[in-house]
Design a protein around this motif. Sequence first.
Motif, PDB file in Angstrom:
ATOM      1  N   GLN A 581       0.829  -1.207   0.000  1.00  0.00           N
ATOM      2  CA  GLN A 581       0.000   0.000   0.000  1.00  0.00           C
ATOM      3  C   GLN A 581       0.863   1.257   0.000  1.00  0.00           C
ATOM      4  OE1 GLN A 581      -2.951  -0.022   3.054  1.00  0.00           O
ATOM      5  NE2 GLN A 581      -3.654   2.069   2.654  1.00  0.00           N
ATOM      6  N   ALA A 582       1.934   1.249   0.815  1.00  0.00           N
ATOM      7  CA  ALA A 582       2.828   2.396   0.841  1.00  0.00           C
ATOM      8  C   ALA A 582       3.580   2.540  -0.483  1.00  0.00           C
ATOM      9  CB  ALA A 582       3.801   2.268   2.002  1.00  0.00           C
ATOM     10  N   SER A 583       3.994   1.408  -1.070  1.00  0.00           N
ATOM     11  CA  SER A 583       4.699   1.466  -2.355  1.00  0.00           C
ATOM     12  C   SER A 583       3.794   2.031  -3.437  1.00  0.00           C
ATOM     13  CB  SER A 583       5.174   0.057  -2.751  1.00  0.00           C
ATOM     14  OG  SER A 583       6.119  -0.433  -1.831  1.00  0.00           O
ATOM     15  N   ALA A 584       2.550   1.557  -3.460  1.00  0.00           N
ATOM     16  CA  ALA A 584       1.612   2.064  -4.467  1.00  0.00           C
ATOM     17  C   ALA A 584       1.359   3.552  -4.285  1.00  0.00           C
ATOM     18  CB  ALA A 584       0.303   1.281  -4.378  1.00  0.00           C
ATOM     19  N   LEU A 585       1.265   3.992  -3.026  1.00  0.00           N
ATOM     20  CA  LEU A 585       1.091   5.417  -2.768  1.00  0.00           C
ATOM     21  C   LEU A 585       2.287   6.210  -3.288  1.00  0.00           C
ATOM     22  CD1 LEU A 585      -0.329   7.839  -1.424  1.00  0.00           C
ATOM     23  CD2 LEU A 585       0.858   7.235   0.691  1.00  0.00           C
ATOM     24  N   TYR A 586       3.495   5.694  -3.065  1.00  0.00           N
ATOM     25  CA  TYR A 586       4.699   6.367  -3.552  1.00  0.00           C
ATOM     26  C   TYR A 586       4.688   6.472  -5.077  1.00  0.00           C
ATOM     27  CZ  TYR A 586       9.543   6.610  -5.170  1.00  0.00           C
ATOM     28  OH  TYR A 586      10.690   6.925  -5.840  1.00  0.00           O
ATOM     29  N   TYR A 587       4.300   5.400  -5.759  1.00  0.00           N
ATOM     30  CA  TYR A 587       4.251   5.443  -7.220  1.00  0.00           C
ATOM     31  C   TYR A 587       3.222   6.466  -7.705  1.00  0.00           C
ATOM     32  CZ  TYR A 587       6.751   0.998  -6.710  1.00  0.00           C
ATOM     33  OH  TYR A 587       7.649   0.032  -6.370  1.00  0.00           O
ATOM     34  N   GLU A 605      15.507  11.511 -16.448  1.00  0.00           N
ATOM     35  CA  GLU A 605      16.340  10.455 -17.017  1.00  0.00           C
ATOM     36  C   GLU A 605      16.629   9.374 -15.978  1.00  0.00           C
ATOM     37  OE1 GLU A 605      20.638   9.981 -19.326  1.00  0.00           O
ATOM     38  OE2 GLU A 605      19.954  11.935 -18.609  1.00  0.00           O
ATOM     39  N   TRP A 606      16.974   9.790 -14.789  1.00  0.00           N
ATOM     40  CA  TRP A 606      17.234   8.814 -13.722  1.00  0.00           C
ATOM     41  C   TRP A 606      15.978   8.014 -13.407  1.00  0.00           C
ATOM     42  CZ3 TRP A 606      14.710   8.875  -8.966  1.00  0.00           C
ATOM     43  CH2 TRP A 606      15.151   7.935  -8.030  1.00  0.00           C
ATOM     44  N   ALA A 607      14.847   8.687 -13.301  1.00  0.00           N
ATOM     45  CA  ALA A 607      13.597   7.996 -12.979  1.00  0.00           C
ATOM     46  C   ALA A 607      13.193   7.054 -14.093  1.00  0.00           C
ATOM     47  CB  ALA A 607      12.488   9.018 -12.715  1.00  0.00           C
ATOM     48  N   GLY A 608      13.350   7.497 -15.356  1.00  0.00           N
ATOM     49  CA  GLY A 608      12.936   6.663 -16.481  1.00  0.00           C
ATOM     50  C   GLY A 608      13.683   5.346 -16.534  1.00  0.00           C
ATOM     51  N   ILE A 611      12.590   3.113 -13.383  1.00  0.00           N
ATOM     52  CA  ILE A 611      11.199   2.642 -13.410  1.00  0.00           C
ATOM     53  C   ILE A 611      10.990   1.620 -14.516  1.00  0.00           C
ATOM     54  CG2 ILE A 611       8.820   3.383 -13.794  1.00  0.00           C
ATOM     55  CD1 ILE A 611       9.694   6.112 -12.587  1.00  0.00           C
ATOM     56  N   PHE A 612      11.554   1.863 -15.693  1.00  0.00           N
ATOM     57  CA  PHE A 612      11.349   0.947 -16.817  1.00  0.00           C
ATOM     58  C   PHE A 612      11.893  -0.437 -16.499  1.00  0.00           C
ATOM     59  CE2 PHE A 612      12.306  -1.023 -20.867  1.00  0.00           C
ATOM     60  CZ  PHE A 612      11.170  -0.738 -21.624  1.00  0.00           C
ATOM     61  N   ASN A 613      13.093  -0.511 -15.980  1.00  0.00           N
ATOM     62  CA  ASN A 613      13.701  -1.814 -15.681  1.00  0.00           C
ATOM     63  C   ASN A 613      12.967  -2.529 -14.562  1.00  0.00           C
ATOM     64  OD1 ASN A 613      15.663  -1.372 -17.645  1.00  0.00           O
ATOM     65  ND2 ASN A 613      17.041  -0.346 -16.203  1.00  0.00           N
ATOM     66  N   ASP A 614      12.605  -1.788 -13.511  1.00  0.00           N
ATOM     67  CA  ASP A 614      11.928  -2.423 -12.384  1.00  0.00           C
ATOM     68  C   ASP A 614      10.547  -2.934 -12.780  1.00  0.00           C
ATOM     69  OD1 ASP A 614      14.101  -1.849 -10.865  1.00  0.00           O
ATOM     70  OD2 ASP A 614      13.185  -0.196  -9.740  1.00  0.00           O
ATOM     71  N   PHE A 615       9.812  -2.183 -13.586  1.00  0.00           N
ATOM     72  CA  PHE A 615       8.479  -2.634 -13.999  1.00  0.00           C
ATOM     73  C   PHE A 615       8.573  -3.893 -14.851  1.00  0.00           C
ATOM     74  CE2 PHE A 615       4.878  -2.767 -16.912  1.00  0.00           C
ATOM     75  CZ  PHE A 615       3.812  -2.589 -16.051  1.00  0.00           C
ATOM     76  N   GLN A 616       9.507  -3.911 -15.778  1.00  0.00           N
ATOM     77  CA  GLN A 616       9.653  -5.075 -16.653  1.00  0.00           C
ATOM     78  C   GLN A 616      10.033  -6.315 -15.850  1.00  0.00           C
ATOM     79  OE1 GLN A 616      12.030  -4.203 -20.027  1.00  0.00           O
ATOM     80  NE2 GLN A 616      11.906  -6.242 -20.909  1.00  0.00           N
ATOM     81  N   ARG A 690       1.252   3.529 -14.281  1.00  0.00           N
ATOM     82  CA  ARG A 690       0.940   4.957 -14.435  1.00  0.00           C
ATOM     83  C   ARG A 690       2.210   5.791 -14.328  1.00  0.00           C
ATOM     84  NH1 ARG A 690      -3.182   8.587 -13.993  1.00  0.00           N
ATOM     85  NH2 ARG A 690      -2.716  10.568 -12.982  1.00  0.00           N
ATOM     86  N   LEU A 691       3.050   5.454 -13.369  1.00  0.00           N
ATOM     87  CA  LEU A 691       4.319   6.167 -13.214  1.00  0.00           C
ATOM     88  C   LEU A 691       5.205   5.970 -14.436  1.00  0.00           C
ATOM     89  CD1 LEU A 691       6.386   7.738 -11.526  1.00  0.00           C
ATOM     90  CD2 LEU A 691       6.994   5.583 -10.406  1.00  0.00           C
ATOM     91  N   LEU A 692       5.235   4.751 -14.946  1.00  0.00           N
ATOM     92  CA  LEU A 692       6.065   4.447 -16.115  1.00  0.00           C
ATOM     93  C   LEU A 692       5.617   5.235 -17.347  1.00  0.00           C
ATOM     94  CD1 LEU A 692       8.150   2.776 -17.718  1.00  0.00           C
ATOM     95  CD2 LEU A 692       6.396   0.981 -17.921  1.00  0.00           C
ATOM     96  N   ARG A 693       4.328   5.192 -17.629  1.00  0.00           N
ATOM     97  CA  ARG A 693       3.861   5.825 -18.874  1.00  0.00           C
ATOM     98  C   ARG A 693       3.965   7.352 -18.787  1.00  0.00           C
ATOM     99  NH1 ARG A 693      -1.003   9.331 -18.915  1.00  0.00           N
ATOM    100  NH2 ARG A 693      -2.367   8.567 -17.268  1.00  0.00           N
TER     101      ARG A 693
END
Length: 1404
Positions: A581-587, A605-608, A611-616, A690-693
Amino acid sequence: MVSKRRLPTSEDKENLTEDASKARKQPLSKKTKKSHVHNEVEENNSVFVKLLKTSGITLKTGESQNQLAVDQIIFQRKLFQTLRKHPSYPKIIEEFVSGLESYIEDQNSFRNCLLSCEHLQDEEASMGTSYCKSLIKLLLGIDILQPAIIKILFEKLPEFIFKNVNSDGLSMPRLIINQLKWLDRVVDSKDLTTKIMQLISIAPVYLQHDFVTSLPEILGDSQHADVGKELSDLLTENTLLTVPILDVLSSLQLEPKLLTKVRQLVMGKLSSVMLDDLPMIIKFILHSIRATDALEVISELREKLDLQHCILPSLLQASQSKVKNKGQKSSSGNQENSGQDCVVLLFDVIKSAVRYEKIISEAWIKAIENTTSVSEHKVLDLAMLFIIYSTNTQTKKCIERVLRNKIRSGCFQEQLLQSTFYIHYLEVIGALVTHICSGNEAEVDTALDVLLDLVVLNPSAMRLNAVFVKGILDYLDNMSPQQIRKLFYILSTLAFSKQHEASSHIQDDMHLVIRKQLSSAMFKYKLTGIIGAVTMAGIIAADRSRSSSLTPGRGDLSSEQCTQVTSLLQLVHSCSEQSPQASALYYDEFANLIQGRKLAPQVLEWAGQTIFNDFQDAFVVDICVVPEGDYPFPVKALYGLEDYDSCDGIAINLLPLLFSRDFVKDGGRLTSQESDQKLVSPLCLAPYFRLLRLCVDRQHNGNLEEIDGLLDCPIFLTDLEPGERLESMSVKERSFICSLIFLTLNWFREVVNAFCRQTLPEMKVKVLTRLKHIVELQQLLEKHLAVTPDYVPPLANFDLETSEVTPHTSTAVSAKIRIQGNLGGRKRKADGNKTSSPDPLSKEDNSECDPAPSDRSQLEKEFRGKEEKTSVSLQNYHAFFRELDLEVFSILHCGLVTKFILDTEMHTEATEVVQLQPPELLFLLEDLAQKLENMLTPSVTRRVPFLKSKGNRNIGFSHLHQRSASEIAHSVVQLLSPMCNHLENIHNYFQCLTAKNHDVVDGPGIKGQEYDIMSSCYQRLLQILHGLFAWNGFFQPENINLLYSALEVLANRLKPGEPDQALEELLSQSFHYLQNFHLSIPSFQCALYLIRLLMVILEKSTAPTQNKGKIASLARQFLFRVWPSGEKEKSGIPNDQLQALLSIYLEHTDSVLKAIEEIAGVGVPELISSPKEASSSTFPTLTRHTFVIFFHVMMAELEKTVKGLQAGTAADSEQIHEEKLLYWNMAVRDFSILINLIKVFDSRPVLHVCLKYGRLFVEAFLKQCMPLLDFSFRKHREDVLSLLETFQLNTRLLHHLCGHSKIHQDTKLTKHVPLLKKTLELLVCRVKATLILNNCREAFWLGNLKNRDLQGEEIISQNSQESTADESEDDTSSQVSKSKGTEDGEEDEASDGEKEQESDDDSD
């Protein structure tokens, strides 16, 4: 006035004490006097000295006080008697006065005579006060001496006028004038007035001030008029005496004409007076106001009084003094404080006036209301509204209305507010902080918004007061997530601004609070830490390149700042990864940050990359690798939009993740880490995507090609269609399937959010397909939820406490019976064709519609045999769905989309045309309607019930609330054109269907699924249009152009291609365009929305009367129309909606009385003669079920109508009298028809309405009609008596209703009985007075009215049983004498010929 007069007396005492201390440097005492060197007795053989000594006063020489041996009153009596009985009277008086004149030639002796005497008598023996008067004052109290002594005093005064103050500090002119104050009697007041006014004309200014202020204490009431005239003349000659003269004039009893003259004179000088004089001048003006000229005076005062011109010079002068005299701080400080004190005194004067004088406050409000020009409004207007609001609780609503209207009309603009509060900046910030810490939600929201505006508009001033704002961090516990966001945005802006480096203490405090909150194990505190950290990171990482465009590169973040941002976000991530729940709130918070603000490229750039690698790694798997394991259901790749080869493509690994996280561990929270792989909760799937896109969208300027594979990729699920196995599933398995559907739905909703704005036709087709999947899954979910009681879905919105969200569910069968039992409501189909959002018009009262026990058991049997029917409403689960972005509604623009099907060689094999279907359209419209209701509907109309959670209503609208209402309205206006297209298409659909069925209500196609969906779409479209045009923000000047744009869209549908039309023309054409839809309205709900939409359009017109009749005509058509009824429902019309439409009809019709007579006199008799389940042939909406609604509305509107009719006066013309008498005849006739209906319809709600509004009608008759009858009786005797006779029969029935209520002991009814009986008694007395006034006493008689029930049967009481059988009701004398002994007896009035009517009424 008394306090003013006593003030100089106290000054005299102080002066005397001062004089004694300075002259002798010792306290006055007997011992001191005896030992004093100059303590010598005046030895003089004159008549003056002898008579004084004989009467009790010993004159002393030097600086010693004259001694009084007796009481003051005794001395005056002795001296008077001595003079009066003296042989040489009245010559002795001349000798006495001559001696006095000779004695006071010496200045010291004269001073002693003016100072108080020393009392030699003991205090216990003294009959008077401890303070002794002076010798001159005592002599002035003797009438035969007073004229001569006054003459001597005025002759001596010129000797001292132009001399300085004596060495002992005493002013002889003031001492002389003080002798004339508070005399018990003035012998020749006219002469005294003449002398003192002559003295004032020649005296120096400093003495003129004292002499003028002493006038009320010297003169008698008879001289007030003369003195007032002379002072008014002096006011024109000497402006330096303005304040004392006005002070005196306000204390005198003067004629209104003179006061008006002085007030006009002062008003003309108001702009040039000194600030110190202003409070007294304003006080005089306000105290001289009368009710007849209040508005005129206040209007002129607000024009002449300009606070900015008064305040600014004093502040400027003080600031200049500070610059010139830096070393003389006290001088400049005193000047500034003096100016501020005068302003405070000025507002105190005004505050006191408006608090105690109602006419002043009302006139001031009216004067501000009458000011229409923007340039004419001043700082004083706002200040006065606030002052009146704070001092008078009765005017608060009126002040709020004025403020709203002025803001909407653009009269009160931002510049005016800044001018009002800019010199009180610190006080404003302190007040805002107090409101924020109050805990009141509305106060906190408003104060934070104002504080946020101040930070944006004036950051430099806010930084100086940042320490006050920082204290709010101690009150975070009671704040909502949205309020926490605003607070941290404010603090971060103040703390991390480059222009102000000395704010490290705020940074340290914020870091401390954030780390403390993040380390907490409770989600409530962790939420605060996450929101605060992400908000702060957003301020640090903001892209400043736009503000430094002239110097490229300087807007980039430094490496230190970039490190600070990344480390802060990594801290949040590490502290929240243990809780899904806390992770989802952070995202979600990080995504909102990227969407709402432009971040620096380094941070993006750092976030992209992260986030891309972690989501995949967490959620995406190859489609060829089908998960294997001990799953409760077979895993399948479903909802793919492309045909993939066996080893190509990707899929979302949903079911295995859900199984691993929830099914095995029986919880939604990660309790341990797997040793071989890191599992991520499926709860984070939608927020993480949502964060990724959004990150990809920002990096590539809206191009989502990098992640477009996620739009059409399948999901690892299982078969979700409930079949025979649904009944055999365990509760755990059913809950698992429900969670799987919820997560899939939320994934699809975020996918639609992401790709809705893509322009390629193939992408549009895929988005439409995903919308179709959402609708299908919602239908499946309803079926599963119906058989899964007490199920709590996984969260989808995380900026809230978990305890706030619980779906309103119960067991399936009882829920079905409860909802189906509410026969006025609607039942949801299994195919989802009914609406899922709540209808704000459907809050009906079903107290009259509850099914009987037999009906309930029958319903239970039916539902047990029909499990395919479900009554679960997904609206109860709104908080568990991901929020759709406003951009999603751009899909409404989609017309026909061509999809190209390619062969293996990428050639076009076939084409397929795709368009938005009705179920998907309904899904979008429902969500948009909810958003508009949440954001654009005024808070008053959607007030949260008492003891209900305030945050529940806003759950699921977190992203929406980060936009302003204006932005949302602008977005909806952009959608007006496609919505009109859909509206016209649906209109054509129903037109064709009606023509096909030959206007038969229950014809073929009426009960189909498509019909229901199209009807719901129609309703939602009208609801959206109503929500948009009812938005009160259109009244604000900055939104006028938006209103024009919206109206132009509607007007162009009727007459395209006509630019630059006036507002009235646009409103007229929009009204006609919308009115044309009334022919195809499919349901009563749609009809009511259309009526209200037309009313909203009409309200914006300056000439609404021409279309007002069209509203009434349209409402009448809808009431005359036969509406299709719902399945197993008595009526398809909810009670509250019928009540609303009927009220609209009666409010807008030309003649309310004729409309009521038509319904009650035509429709109701038709209903009475019709079969039980039938309705009135004229009014099909009038049935036995809806009769109470019609009765309630008619009674309420009848009472409202007659209450608004003016009583009239005897001075009115004869024609007006006749018109009003005719009007009241019609009103009483309508009342008679309605009141007699209770004999047929005697249900409890009908009787309750009759008791309530019957009393109100009788009260209106007393106040409005009886004065008319008083002066119409002689010319219209027969008409008046006929009216009273008819009304008397109605009041008798009301009396019977009181008896019925008591005999049935119904508390809901009996609570109205005492007030009603009291009103009926007042009517008896009032009618008797009217008849006596017009010499028609013979038309009135009194008698006992027996207690009867509604059918006319006598209610047997103990007293009536004891009475004899031959007692007659027409024995007036016996009845009057026994009236007190009859239980619940009631006296009533009667006119000529009413004895026969009484017997007829008794037999009913």
